[in-house]
Design an enzyme around this catalytic site. Structure first.
Site, PDB file in Angstrom:
ATOM      1  N   GLU A 166     -36.502  18.950  73.307  1.00 30.66           N
ATOM      2  CA  GLU A 166     -36.454  19.437  71.929  1.00 30.66           C
ATOM      3  C   GLU A 166     -35.789  18.435  70.995  1.00 30.66           C
ATOM      4  O   GLU A 166     -35.424  18.769  69.863  1.00 30.66           O
ATOM      5  CB  GLU A 166     -35.745  20.790  71.874  1.00 30.66           C
ATOM      6  CG  GLU A 166     -36.529  21.850  72.639  1.00 30.66           C
ATOM      7  CD  GLU A 166     -35.973  23.249  72.469  1.00 30.66           C
ATOM      8  OE1 GLU A 166     -34.872  23.411  71.900  1.00 30.66           O
ATOM      9  OE2 GLU A 166     -36.654  24.196  72.913  1.00 30.66           O
ATOM     10  N   LYS A 218     -40.480  34.608  69.133  1.00 36.34           N
ATOM     11  CA  LYS A 218     -41.395  33.538  69.553  1.00 36.34           C
ATOM     12  C   LYS A 218     -42.799  34.138  69.602  1.00 36.34           C
ATOM     13  O   LYS A 218     -43.059  35.047  70.413  1.00 36.34           O
ATOM     14  CB  LYS A 218     -41.017  33.033  70.944  1.00 36.34           C
ATOM     15  CG  LYS A 218     -39.717  32.222  71.006  1.00 36.34           C
ATOM     16  CD  LYS A 218     -39.311  32.058  72.458  1.00 36.34           C
ATOM     17  CE  LYS A 218     -38.291  30.933  72.661  1.00 36.34           C
ATOM     18  NZ  LYS A 218     -37.737  30.960  74.038  1.00 36.34           N
ATOM     19  N   HIS A 277     -34.267  21.790  79.980  1.00 37.72           N
ATOM     20  CA  HIS A 277     -34.870  20.857  79.015  1.00 37.72           C
ATOM     21  C   HIS A 277     -34.367  19.423  79.184  1.00 37.72           C
ATOM     22  O   HIS A 277     -34.676  18.555  78.376  1.00 37.72           O
ATOM     23  CB  HIS A 277     -34.593  21.333  77.586  1.00 37.72           C
ATOM     24  CG  HIS A 277     -35.266  22.634  77.260  1.00 37.72           C
ATOM     25  ND1 HIS A 277     -34.979  23.372  76.152  1.00 37.72           N
ATOM     26  CD2 HIS A 277     -36.234  23.317  77.932  1.00 37.72           C
ATOM     27  CE1 HIS A 277     -35.725  24.463  76.138  1.00 37.72           C
ATOM     28  NE2 HIS A 277     -36.495  24.449  77.208  1.00 37.72           N
ATOM     29  N   ASP A 331     -33.332  36.500  73.830  1.00 40.10           N
ATOM     30  CA  ASP A 331     -34.591  35.740  73.880  1.00 40.10           C
ATOM     31  C   ASP A 331     -35.386  36.240  75.095  1.00 40.10           C
ATOM     32  O   ASP A 331     -36.249  37.116  74.967  1.00 40.10           O
ATOM     33  CB  ASP A 331     -34.270  34.242  73.948  1.00 40.10           C
ATOM     34  CG  ASP A 331     -35.484  33.377  74.245  1.00 40.10           C
ATOM     35  OD1 ASP A 331     -36.618  33.872  74.160  1.00 40.10           O
ATOM     36  OD2 ASP A 331     -35.317  32.179  74.587  1.00 40.10           O
ATOM     37  N   ASP A 342     -27.654  28.222  73.030  1.00 41.02           N
ATOM     38  CA  ASP A 342     -28.624  28.978  73.822  1.00 41.02           C
ATOM     39  C   ASP A 342     -28.323  28.653  75.274  1.00 41.02           C
ATOM     40  O   ASP A 342     -28.607  27.546  75.742  1.00 41.02           O
ATOM     41  CB  ASP A 342     -30.075  28.604  73.479  1.00 41.02           C
ATOM     42  CG  ASP A 342     -31.065  29.398  74.339  1.00 41.02           C
ATOM     43  OD1 ASP A 342     -30.614  30.285  75.095  1.00 41.02           O
ATOM     44  OD2 ASP A 342     -32.280  29.126  74.255  1.00 41.02           O
ATOM     45  N   GLU A 349     -27.118  32.742  72.359  1.00 47.55           N
ATOM     46  CA  GLU A 349     -28.435  33.274  72.739  1.00 47.55           C
ATOM     47  C   GLU A 349     -28.532  33.328  74.260  1.00 47.55           C
ATOM     48  O   GLU A 349     -28.062  32.419  74.944  1.00 47.55           O
ATOM     49  CB  GLU A 349     -29.509  32.341  72.164  1.00 47.55           C
ATOM     50  CG  GLU A 349     -30.930  32.703  72.555  1.00 47.55           C
ATOM     51  CD  GLU A 349     -31.909  31.636  72.064  1.00 47.55           C
ATOM     52  OE1 GLU A 349     -31.605  30.914  71.078  1.00 47.55           O
ATOM     53  OE2 GLU A 349     -32.969  31.502  72.687  1.00 47.55           O
ATOM     54  N   HIS A 366     -39.370  28.148  67.704  1.00 43.40           N
ATOM     55  CA  HIS A 366     -40.367  27.313  68.382  1.00 43.40           C
ATOM     56  C   HIS A 366     -40.305  27.543  69.889  1.00 43.40           C
ATOM     57  O   HIS A 366     -39.514  28.357  70.361  1.00 43.40           O
ATOM     58  CB  HIS A 366     -40.065  25.834  68.080  1.00 43.40           C
ATOM     59  CG  HIS A 366     -38.755  25.373  68.675  1.00 43.40           C
ATOM     60  ND1 HIS A 366     -38.427  24.065  68.829  1.00 43.40           N
ATOM     61  CD2 HIS A 366     -37.700  26.080  69.173  1.00 43.40           C
ATOM     62  CE1 HIS A 366     -37.229  23.968  69.397  1.00 43.40           C
ATOM     63  NE2 HIS A 366     -36.775  25.169  69.597  1.00 43.40           N
ATOM     64  N   ARG A 367     -41.090  26.776  70.654  1.00 47.33           N
ATOM     65  CA  ARG A 367     -40.931  26.672  72.102  1.00 47.33           C
ATOM     66  C   ARG A 367     -40.562  25.233  72.440  1.00 47.33           C
ATOM     67  O   ARG A 367     -40.710  24.336  71.614  1.00 47.33           O
ATOM     68  CB  ARG A 367     -42.229  27.041  72.852  1.00 47.33           C
ATOM     69  CG  ARG A 367     -42.739  28.447  72.660  1.00 47.33           C
ATOM     70  CD  ARG A 367     -41.726  29.530  72.917  1.00 47.33           C
ATOM     71  NE  ARG A 367     -41.106  29.551  74.232  1.00 47.33           N
ATOM     72  CZ  ARG A 367     -41.322  30.481  75.163  1.00 47.33           C
ATOM     73  NH1 ARG A 367     -42.178  31.459  74.924  1.00 47.33           N
ATOM     74  NH2 ARG A 367     -40.677  30.464  76.325  1.00 47.33           N
ATOM     75  N   SER A 368     -40.115  25.014  73.673  1.00 44.34           N
ATOM     76  CA  SER A 368     -39.788  23.629  74.042  1.00 44.34           C
ATOM     77  C   SER A 368     -41.056  22.771  74.091  1.00 44.34           C
ATOM     78  O   SER A 368     -41.010  21.574  73.825  1.00 44.34           O
ATOM     79  CB  SER A 368     -39.040  23.597  75.369  1.00 44.34           C
ATOM     80  OG  SER A 368     -39.743  24.316  76.359  1.00 44.34           O
ATOM     81  N   SER A 387     -38.439  27.382  79.908  1.00 45.41           N
ATOM     82  CA  SER A 387     -37.536  28.403  80.463  1.00 45.41           C
ATOM     83  C   SER A 387     -38.065  29.767  80.034  1.00 45.41           C
ATOM     84  O   SER A 387     -37.446  30.489  79.266  1.00 45.41           O
ATOM     85  CB  SER A 387     -36.107  28.188  79.966  1.00 45.41           C
ATOM     86  OG  SER A 387     -36.036  28.270  78.561  1.00 45.41           O
ATOM     87  N   LYS A 423     -35.040  28.482  64.581  1.00 46.22           N
ATOM     88  CA  LYS A 423     -34.623  27.539  65.615  1.00 46.22           C
ATOM     89  C   LYS A 423     -35.818  26.657  65.906  1.00 46.22           C
ATOM     90  O   LYS A 423     -36.833  27.136  66.413  1.00 46.22           O
ATOM     91  CB  LYS A 423     -34.202  28.329  66.854  1.00 46.22           C
ATOM     92  CG  LYS A 423     -33.488  27.507  67.886  1.00 46.22           C
ATOM     93  CD  LYS A 423     -32.995  28.370  69.024  1.00 46.22           C
ATOM     94  CE  LYS A 423     -34.023  28.393  70.142  1.00 46.22           C
ATOM     95  NZ  LYS A 423     -33.439  28.640  71.474  1.00 46.22           N
ATOM     96  N   GLN A 435     -28.428  25.222  77.992  1.00 42.35           N
ATOM     97  CA  GLN A 435     -29.675  24.580  77.574  1.00 42.35           C
ATOM     98  C   GLN A 435     -29.599  23.942  76.178  1.00 42.35           C
ATOM     99  O   GLN A 435     -30.164  22.885  75.940  1.00 42.35           O
ATOM    100  CB  GLN A 435     -30.792  25.628  77.608  1.00 42.35           C
ATOM    101  CG  GLN A 435     -32.171  25.119  77.267  1.00 42.35           C
ATOM    102  CD  GLN A 435     -33.203  26.240  77.392  1.00 42.35           C
ATOM    103  OE1 GLN A 435     -33.659  26.550  78.473  1.00 42.35           O
ATOM    104  NE2 GLN A 435     -33.563  26.847  76.277  1.00 42.35           N
ATOM    105  N   GLU A 436     -28.913  24.619  75.244  1.00 46.65           N
ATOM    106  CA  GLU A 436     -28.930  24.126  73.858  1.00 46.65           C
ATOM    107  C   GLU A 436     -27.563  24.253  73.191  1.00 46.65           C
ATOM    108  O   GLU A 436     -26.997  25.344  73.153  1.00 46.65           O
ATOM    109  CB  GLU A 436     -29.957  24.924  73.040  1.00 46.65           C
ATOM    110  CG  GLU A 436     -31.345  24.852  73.653  1.00 46.65           C
ATOM    111  CD  GLU A 436     -32.363  25.751  72.957  1.00 46.65           C
ATOM    112  OE1 GLU A 436     -32.108  26.213  71.824  1.00 46.65           O
ATOM    113  OE2 GLU A 436     -33.411  25.997  73.568  1.00 46.65           O
TER     114      GLU A 436
HETATM  115  P1  PGA Z   1     -38.463  27.502  76.055  1.00 45.82           P
HETATM  116  O1  PGA Z   1     -37.002  27.271  75.467  1.00 45.82           O
HETATM  117  O2  PGA Z   1     -39.420  27.335  74.954  1.00 45.82           O
HETATM  118  O3  PGA Z   1     -38.536  26.452  77.131  1.00 45.82           O
HETATM  119  O4  PGA Z   1     -38.463  28.906  76.624  1.00 45.82           O
HETATM  120  C1  PGA Z   1     -36.587  27.717  74.227  1.00 45.82           C
HETATM  121  C2  PGA Z   1     -35.570  28.791  74.341  1.00 45.82           C
HETATM  122  O5  PGA Z   1     -35.162  29.192  75.448  1.00 45.82           O
HETATM  123  O6  PGA Z   1     -35.155  29.324  73.313  1.00 45.82           O
HETATM  124 ZN    ZN Z   2     -33.714  30.772  74.458  1.00 44.70          ZN
END
Ligand code: PGA
Ligand code: ZN
Length: 425
Positions: free
Chosen positions: A205, A335, A155, A310, A242, A283, A363-365, A42, A386, A163-164
């Protein structure tokens, strides 16, 4: 002086089985260090460019041979012979060799790989851990993990918008105890979901990806798991989200559980949840260019909630500066591959801290077994990290590295704990 003698690059696989870049630096003293580059799903529109080959004959177009060749042919000649301890100078050289605003020429993946491998080689040269090399004696605090135990959005394929869904263990007095709480809650959630007939397969994740009724049901399951595992919601363990709302935004509206709603209505939903649940952080609660919405959200919720940018900031000091002056958000996600070099990552963190914005190393996904971000979180004193769920090796690798760092710090070390959410928990 220990010099950079060679810079190699290889195409390896990330946790989704997609190619990514790994860079290896050898010094004149024979020290070898390597770093692997993460990759998002994302991704924000304003991120630095991740160079992919787009050659459909290899890895469905996702190969990274162009970035690899840029490391070999452009980055390596630029930095060979430089002092390996001077990672900031090495970064400057790399940025000059690229010369673009968004790293489109060499690729953020190429530059970041060299940048991180150089820092690692510098640490080894100094016979120090990476967090000590970068953070010095001041680097003593362990971040609070935001642990993503239910996955949705881009994800997973369970139809949940957000998403999270994360748990935030501020309890325990040490990272080790906080990790234990997270693991116990994760295992308890697995049991509850299984008993209720839901899938306990995990998303990108490592969080579960059950086909629940909606966002609120996911929050309720997380609450149940916290309580059943023997922790007090809001006191020991809080909640974070998130939303990755950029993914939900189209033509000025957010698609939310099938309806199209405004950014004010989205903000009202968070306000309601903040009353009903021990929610401490949201987030990307709104889309990456919805500045008006962010300003309104920060005005209405910023004193109660941590609002993390983000996609909004993409770890870019320029966008962050804008956000600070507009009073949009009050925290930033960090990131390394969004901006593409270690120096600029540190610049963003320093700017955030100077404006009293909280910082969440992330991190990243798409990840690898590389654990650099654990060291960076401690080195740069980010209050939070995270790095996903409590399973999948590429996620637990980061937690395990934090355990090692905590052990290495011994009595000098401390856990950010509740202080990371001062005024909230
Ligand atoms: P991404 O997701 O690494 O797929 O961008 C992580 C996030 O959105 O924080
Ligand atoms: Zn994010």
């Amino acid at each position: 002086m220990s010099k950079i003698q060679s810079v190699k690059a290889r195409e390896i696989l990330d946790s989704r089985g997609t190619p990514t870049l790994e860079v290896e630096i050898e010094t004149s003293e024979g020290i070898k260090a390597r770093a692997a580059v993460p990759s998002g799903a994302s991704t924000g529109a304003h991120e630095a460019i991740e160079l992919r080959d787009k050659d459909p004959k290899r890895y469905l177009g996702k190969g990274v041979m162009k970035a690899l060749n840029n490391v070999r042919e452009i980055c390596a000649p630029a930095v060979v012979g430089m002092n390996v301890r001077d990672w900031k100078e090495v970064d400057k050289k790399l940025l000059a060799a690229d010369g673009t605003e968004n790293k489109a020429k060499l690729g953020a993946n190429a530059i970041l790989g060299v940048s991180l491998a150089c820092a690692r080689a510098g640490a080894l040269t100094e016979k120090q851990e990476l967090f000590q090399f970068l953070g010095g004696t001041a680097a003593t605090r362990l971040p609070v993990p935001l642990m993503n135990i239910i996955n949705g959005g881009a994800h997973a394929n369970n139809g949940i918008d957000i998403q999270e869904f994360m748990i935030v263990p501020t309890c325990g007095g040490s990272f080790r105890e906080a990790l234990r709480a997270g693991s116990e809650i994760f295992q308890t959630l697995k049991k509850i979901l299984d008993e209720d007939g839901f899938s306990v397969a995990v998303g990108d994740e490592g969080g579960f990806a059950p086909k629940l009724k909606g966002n609120r049901a996911a929050l309720e399951y997380v609450m149940k798991a916290i309580e059943k595992a023997g922790y007090k919601p809001g006191q020991d363990v809080s909640l974070a989200l998130d939303v990755a709302a950029t993914e939900l935004f189209k033509d000025g509206k957010y698609t939310w559980e099938g309806k199209k709603i405004s950014s004010e209505e989205v903000t009202d939903i968070y306000a309601g949840w903040a009353k009903d649940f021990p929610l401490v952080s949201v987030e990307d609660g709104l889309s990456e260019d919805d500045w008006e919405g962010w300003i309104h959200q920060t005005k209405t919720l910023g004193s109660k909630l941590q609002l993390v940018g983000d996609d909004l900031f993409v770890t870019n000091p320029k966008r962050l500066k804008d956000g600070i002056s507009k009073k949009a958000a009050n925290a930033i996600l960090i990131k390394v591959n969004q901006i593409g070099s270690l120096s600029e990552t540190l610049d963003a963190i320093k700017m955030a801290k100077a404006a009293s914005f909280r910082t969440v190393m992330s991190h990243r996904s798409g990840e690898t077994e590389d654990t650099t971000i654990s060291d960076l979180a401690v080195a740069f004193d980010c209050e939070q990290i995270k790095t996903g769920s409590l399973c999948r090796g590429e996620r637990t690798a980061k937690y395990n590295q934090l355990l090692r760092i905590e052990e290495a710090l011994g009595a000098k070390g401390s856990y950010w704990g509740r202080k990371a959410f001062a005024g909230q928990v």
